[in-house]
Design a protein around this motif. Structure first.
Motif, PDB file in Angstrom:
ATOM      1  N   GLU A   8       0.806  -1.103   0.014  1.00 54.22           N
ATOM      2  CA  GLU A   8       0.116  -0.047  -0.121  1.00 54.22           C
ATOM      3  C   GLU A   8       0.912   1.263  -0.175  1.00 54.22           C
ATOM      4  O   GLU A   8       0.501   2.294  -0.675  1.00 54.22           O
ATOM      5  CB  GLU A   8      -1.005   0.010   1.248  1.00 54.22           C
ATOM      6  CG  GLU A   8      -2.173  -0.892   0.964  1.00 54.22           C
ATOM      7  CD  GLU A   8      -3.117  -0.659   2.033  1.00 54.22           C
ATOM      8  OE1 GLU A   8      -3.049   0.199   2.794  1.00 54.22           O
ATOM      9  OE2 GLU A   8      -4.416  -1.521   1.882  1.00 54.22           O
ATOM     10  N   GLU A  38     -10.031   4.666   0.707  1.00 53.24           N
ATOM     11  CA  GLU A  38     -10.692   3.418   0.149  1.00 53.24           C
ATOM     12  C   GLU A  38      -9.483   2.933  -0.479  1.00 53.24           C
ATOM     13  O   GLU A  38      -9.891   1.555  -0.749  1.00 53.24           O
ATOM     14  CB  GLU A  38     -11.967   3.881  -0.571  1.00 53.24           C
ATOM     15  CG  GLU A  38     -11.530   4.753  -1.996  1.00 53.24           C
ATOM     16  CD  GLU A  38     -11.488   6.242  -1.691  1.00 53.24           C
ATOM     17  OE1 GLU A  38     -11.301   6.856  -2.793  1.00 53.24           O
ATOM     18  OE2 GLU A  38     -11.610   6.535  -0.580  1.00 53.24           O
ATOM     19  N   TYR A  40      -6.501   2.567   0.440  1.00 50.88           N
ATOM     20  CA  TYR A  40      -5.452   2.193   1.231  1.00 50.88           C
ATOM     21  C   TYR A  40      -5.990   1.715   2.491  1.00 50.88           C
ATOM     22  O   TYR A  40      -5.959   2.260   3.607  1.00 50.88           O
ATOM     23  CB  TYR A  40      -4.297   3.244   1.444  1.00 50.88           C
ATOM     24  CG  TYR A  40      -3.894   4.119   0.268  1.00 50.88           C
ATOM     25  CD1 TYR A  40      -3.039   3.293  -0.697  1.00 50.88           C
ATOM     26  CD2 TYR A  40      -4.535   5.116  -0.170  1.00 50.88           C
ATOM     27  CE1 TYR A  40      -2.619   3.736  -1.912  1.00 50.88           C
ATOM     28  CE2 TYR A  40      -3.869   5.790  -1.345  1.00 50.88           C
ATOM     29  CZ  TYR A  40      -3.187   5.094  -2.168  1.00 50.88           C
ATOM     30  OH  TYR A  40      -2.710   5.783  -3.544  1.00 50.88           O
ATOM     31  N   THR A  41      -6.828   0.713   2.399  1.00 56.70           N
ATOM     32  CA  THR A  41      -7.661   0.321   3.594  1.00 56.70           C
ATOM     33  C   THR A  41      -6.611  -0.119   4.959  1.00 56.70           C
ATOM     34  O   THR A  41      -7.163   0.378   5.974  1.00 56.70           O
ATOM     35  CB  THR A  41      -8.533  -0.883   3.202  1.00 56.70           C
ATOM     36  OG1 THR A  41      -7.660  -2.038   2.972  1.00 56.70           O
ATOM     37  CG2 THR A  41      -9.540  -0.382   2.413  1.00 56.70           C
ATOM     38  N   GLU A  42      -5.626  -0.825   4.679  1.00 54.44           N
ATOM     39  CA  GLU A  42      -4.972  -1.232   5.877  1.00 54.44           C
ATOM     40  C   GLU A  42      -4.153   0.027   6.418  1.00 54.44           C
ATOM     41  O   GLU A  42      -4.247   0.534   7.742  1.00 54.44           O
ATOM     42  CB  GLU A  42      -3.646  -1.909   5.182  1.00 54.44           C
ATOM     43  CG  GLU A  42      -3.970  -3.431   4.817  1.00 54.44           C
ATOM     44  CD  GLU A  42      -4.520  -4.369   5.957  1.00 54.44           C
ATOM     45  OE1 GLU A  42      -3.898  -4.303   7.182  1.00 54.44           O
ATOM     46  OE2 GLU A  42      -5.632  -5.099   5.731  1.00 54.44           O
ATOM     47  N   GLY A  45      -6.640   2.597   8.226  1.00 56.19           N
ATOM     48  CA  GLY A  45      -6.940   2.039   9.428  1.00 56.19           C
ATOM     49  C   GLY A  45      -5.999   2.164  10.867  1.00 56.19           C
ATOM     50  O   GLY A  45      -6.542   2.099  11.843  1.00 56.19           O
TER      51      GLY A  45
END
Length: 96
Positions: A8, A38, A40-42, A45
């Motif tokens: 990412e 959206e 780079y979800t990891e 978070g």
């Protein structure tokens, strides 16, 4: 570091760097992640401090720290992503 984070970060770098630039800062990478969570979800978070740590570790593993190649302040979080010819560096061993 988890490979998803590493992937990412690389994706964020390739999306954030402008075609004419050879350097990218941690701020530019963070800004890309904040604008498009959206994608780079990891990383989206993670806490801000954790995200910065992940970005720094991943970038140091993938690219040359600008301060090492030009002798600027070592505290700058800027990496040399492209060489003079515009090719993306793949490993930190690639030097001028």
């Amino acid at each position: 570091m988890r490979s998803r984070h590493h992937a990412e970060v690389r994706k964020a770098v390739l999306n954030a760097i402008r075609p004419c630039d050879s350097l990218i800062s941690r701020f530019q990478i963070e800004d890309e992640i904040d604008q498009y969570p959206e994608r780079y979800t990891e990383l989206a978070g993670c806490s801000r401090k954790g995200r910065r740590r992940i970005i720094t570790l991943a970038m140091n593993a993938m690219f040359i720290v600008w301060s090492q190649s030009w002798g600027v302040r070592p505290s700058s979080f800027v990496w040399e992503v492209r060489d003079q010819e515009g090719h993306i560096h793949n490993h930190p061993e690639v030097r001028r």
